[in-house]
Design a protein around this motif. Structure first.
Motif, PDB file in Angstrom:
ATOM      1  N   GLY A  35       0.829  -1.200   0.000  1.00  0.00           N
ATOM      2  CA  GLY A  35       0.000   0.000   0.000  1.00  0.00           C
ATOM      3  C   GLY A  35       0.860   1.244   0.000  1.00  0.00           C
ATOM      4  N   GLY A  36       0.227   2.354  -0.261  1.00  0.00           N
ATOM      5  CA  GLY A  36       0.945   3.631  -0.330  1.00  0.00           C
ATOM      6  C   GLY A  36      -0.039   4.740  -0.575  1.00  0.00           C
ATOM      7  N   GLY A  37       0.349   5.694  -1.399  1.00  0.00           N
ATOM      8  CA  GLY A  37      -0.516   6.820  -1.726  1.00  0.00           C
ATOM      9  C   GLY A  37      -1.169   6.617  -3.077  1.00  0.00           C
ATOM     10  N   GLY A  38      -1.897   7.607  -3.523  1.00  0.00           N
ATOM     11  CA  GLY A  38      -2.503   7.601  -4.849  1.00  0.00           C
ATOM     12  C   GLY A  38      -3.374   6.381  -5.132  1.00  0.00           C
ATOM     13  N   VAL A  39      -3.243   5.853  -6.337  1.00  0.00           N
ATOM     14  CA  VAL A  39      -4.021   4.686  -6.766  1.00  0.00           C
ATOM     15  C   VAL A  39      -3.774   3.511  -5.820  1.00  0.00           C
ATOM     16  CG1 VAL A  39      -4.257   2.950  -8.597  1.00  0.00           C
ATOM     17  CG2 VAL A  39      -4.121   5.362  -9.196  1.00  0.00           C
ATOM     18  N   ASP A  40      -2.517   3.276  -5.471  1.00  0.00           N
ATOM     19  CA  ASP A  40      -2.149   2.159  -4.609  1.00  0.00           C
ATOM     20  C   ASP A  40      -2.879   2.224  -3.270  1.00  0.00           C
ATOM     21  OD1 ASP A  40      -0.731  -0.148  -3.864  1.00  0.00           O
ATOM     22  OD2 ASP A  40       1.032   0.974  -3.228  1.00  0.00           O
ATOM     23  N   GLY A  41      -2.844   3.372  -2.640  1.00  0.00           N
ATOM     24  CA  GLY A  41      -3.528   3.528  -1.357  1.00  0.00           C
ATOM     25  C   GLY A  41      -5.028   3.366  -1.488  1.00  0.00           C
ATOM     26  N   ALA A  42      -5.607   3.927  -2.552  1.00  0.00           N
ATOM     27  CA  ALA A  42      -7.056   3.817  -2.764  1.00  0.00           C
ATOM     28  C   ALA A  42      -7.472   2.361  -2.961  1.00  0.00           C
ATOM     29  CB  ALA A  42      -7.469   4.664  -3.971  1.00  0.00           C
ATOM     30  N   ILE A  43      -6.694   1.617  -3.730  1.00  0.00           N
ATOM     31  CA  ILE A  43      -7.029   0.203  -3.974  1.00  0.00           C
ATOM     32  C   ILE A  43      -6.914  -0.595  -2.684  1.00  0.00           C
ATOM     33  CG2 ILE A  43      -6.129  -1.889  -5.091  1.00  0.00           C
ATOM     34  CD1 ILE A  43      -5.835  -0.134  -7.650  1.00  0.00           C
ATOM     35  N   HIS A  44      -5.876  -0.355  -1.914  1.00  0.00           N
ATOM     36  CA  HIS A  44      -5.732  -1.082  -0.645  1.00  0.00           C
ATOM     37  C   HIS A  44      -6.845  -0.716   0.334  1.00  0.00           C
ATOM     38  CE1 HIS A  44      -2.079  -3.594  -0.601  1.00  0.00           C
ATOM     39  NE2 HIS A  44      -1.715  -2.821  -1.620  1.00  0.00           N
ATOM     40  N   ARG A  45      -7.205   0.567   0.404  1.00  0.00           N
ATOM     41  CA  ARG A  45      -8.281   0.974   1.323  1.00  0.00           C
ATOM     42  C   ARG A  45      -9.603   0.331   0.929  1.00  0.00           C
ATOM     43  NH1 ARG A  45      -5.529   5.723   0.935  1.00  0.00           N
ATOM     44  NH2 ARG A  45      -6.902   6.556  -0.662  1.00  0.00           N
ATOM     45  N   ARG A  46      -9.949   0.432  -0.347  1.00  0.00           N
ATOM     46  CA  ARG A  46     -11.247  -0.090  -0.809  1.00  0.00           C
ATOM     47  C   ARG A  46     -11.255  -1.612  -0.867  1.00  0.00           C
ATOM     48  NH1 ARG A  46     -15.325   1.536  -4.995  1.00  0.00           N
ATOM     49  NH2 ARG A  46     -17.012   0.097  -4.473  1.00  0.00           N
ATOM     50  N   GLY A  47     -10.120  -2.214  -1.195  1.00  0.00           N
ATOM     51  CA  GLY A  47     -10.039  -3.675  -1.286  1.00  0.00           C
ATOM     52  C   GLY A  47     -10.082  -4.351   0.070  1.00  0.00           C
ATOM     53  N   GLY A  48      -9.619  -3.648   1.092  1.00  0.00           N
ATOM     54  CA  GLY A  48      -9.677  -4.179   2.441  1.00  0.00           C
ATOM     55  C   GLY A  48      -8.544  -5.129   2.790  1.00  0.00           C
ATOM     56  N   PRO A  49      -8.674  -5.795   3.938  1.00  0.00           N
ATOM     57  CA  PRO A  49      -7.574  -6.597   4.480  1.00  0.00           C
ATOM     58  C   PRO A  49      -7.191  -7.809   3.626  1.00  0.00           C
ATOM     59  CG  PRO A  49      -9.551  -6.809   5.854  1.00  0.00           C
ATOM     60  CD  PRO A  49      -9.827  -5.738   4.835  1.00  0.00           C
ATOM     61  N   ALA A  50      -8.088  -8.318   2.805  1.00  0.00           N
ATOM     62  CA  ALA A  50      -7.758  -9.497   1.989  1.00  0.00           C
ATOM     63  C   ALA A  50      -6.660  -9.179   0.981  1.00  0.00           C
ATOM     64  CB  ALA A  50      -9.003 -10.017   1.276  1.00  0.00           C
ATOM     65  N   VAL A  51      -6.702  -7.976   0.396  1.00  0.00           N
ATOM     66  CA  VAL A  51      -5.675  -7.585  -0.577  1.00  0.00           C
ATOM     67  C   VAL A  51      -4.325  -7.483   0.123  1.00  0.00           C
ATOM     68  CG1 VAL A  51      -4.922  -5.787  -2.205  1.00  0.00           C
ATOM     69  CG2 VAL A  51      -7.351  -6.382  -2.036  1.00  0.00           C
TER      70      VAL A  51
END
Length: 172
Positions: free
Chosen positions: A28-44
């Motif tokens: 995870g991180g910022g930008g697209v990466d952070g958004a995908i990790h936040r929305r995808g949740g703990p499974a990602v």
């Protein structure tokens, strides 16, 4: 394969696979990466940690791609790829094109038919938007994937979308 330009949020795309402009840590991180990790949740994040513990102990190399579950995203998979950081002194465009080509290969291996791509490296990695669009379209237009029938280039913001339309010549 049809190429579609879409203005919007990649985490809202209902597709088979969403491509993540990841950082090499996969955590995870910022930008697209952070958004995908936040929305995808703990499974990602759990699958990314497992990849780091097994195949990618030093991180995912630039230009490579690997898939995980999409977790809570409206997709089946997330394909993580690490884009290059823009450099005026060194041509890294082959690495940027590798991100798209390797992500398509992974999508094909998964049997995905519709894949949503962000504009890789054009955010915090500083790649000029016009060139980033040109690099993406050069790979997507030349690709002949086995299962992918639609590649969606999801552009965040009206200015980026207009630039992409102009670079694409109005017809992707």
């Amino acid at each position: 394969m049809r190429i579609t330009l879409v203005e919007g949020d990649i985490t809202e795309q209902r597709v088979d696979a969403i491509v993540n402009a990841a950082n090499s840590s996969l955590l995870g991180g910022g930008g697209v990466d952070g958004a995908i990790h936040r929305r995808g949740g703990p499974a990602v994040l759990a699958e990314c940690r497992a990849l780091r513990a097994s195949r990618y102990g030093r991180g995912l190399p630039t230009g490579q791609a690997v898939a995980t579950t999409a977790g809570d995203l409206p997709a089946r998979w997330v394909i993580h790829t690490v884009g290059p950081v823009w450099s005026a002194a060194e041509d890294r465009s082959a690495l940027l094109r590798d991100c798209y080509a390797n992500s398509l290969r992974v999508a094909d291996d998964l049997g995905a038919t519709v894949v949503a791509f962000p504009l890789i490296s054009a955010g915090i990695y500083g790649w000029p938007v016009e060139d980033a669009v040109g690099q993406a379209l050069s790979v997507l237009r030349a690709a002949t994937p086995a299962t992918v029938t639609e590649a969606r280039l999801v552009l965040f913001g009206a200015d980026t979308f207009r630039t992409a339309e102009r670079v694409a010549g109005g017809e992707p």
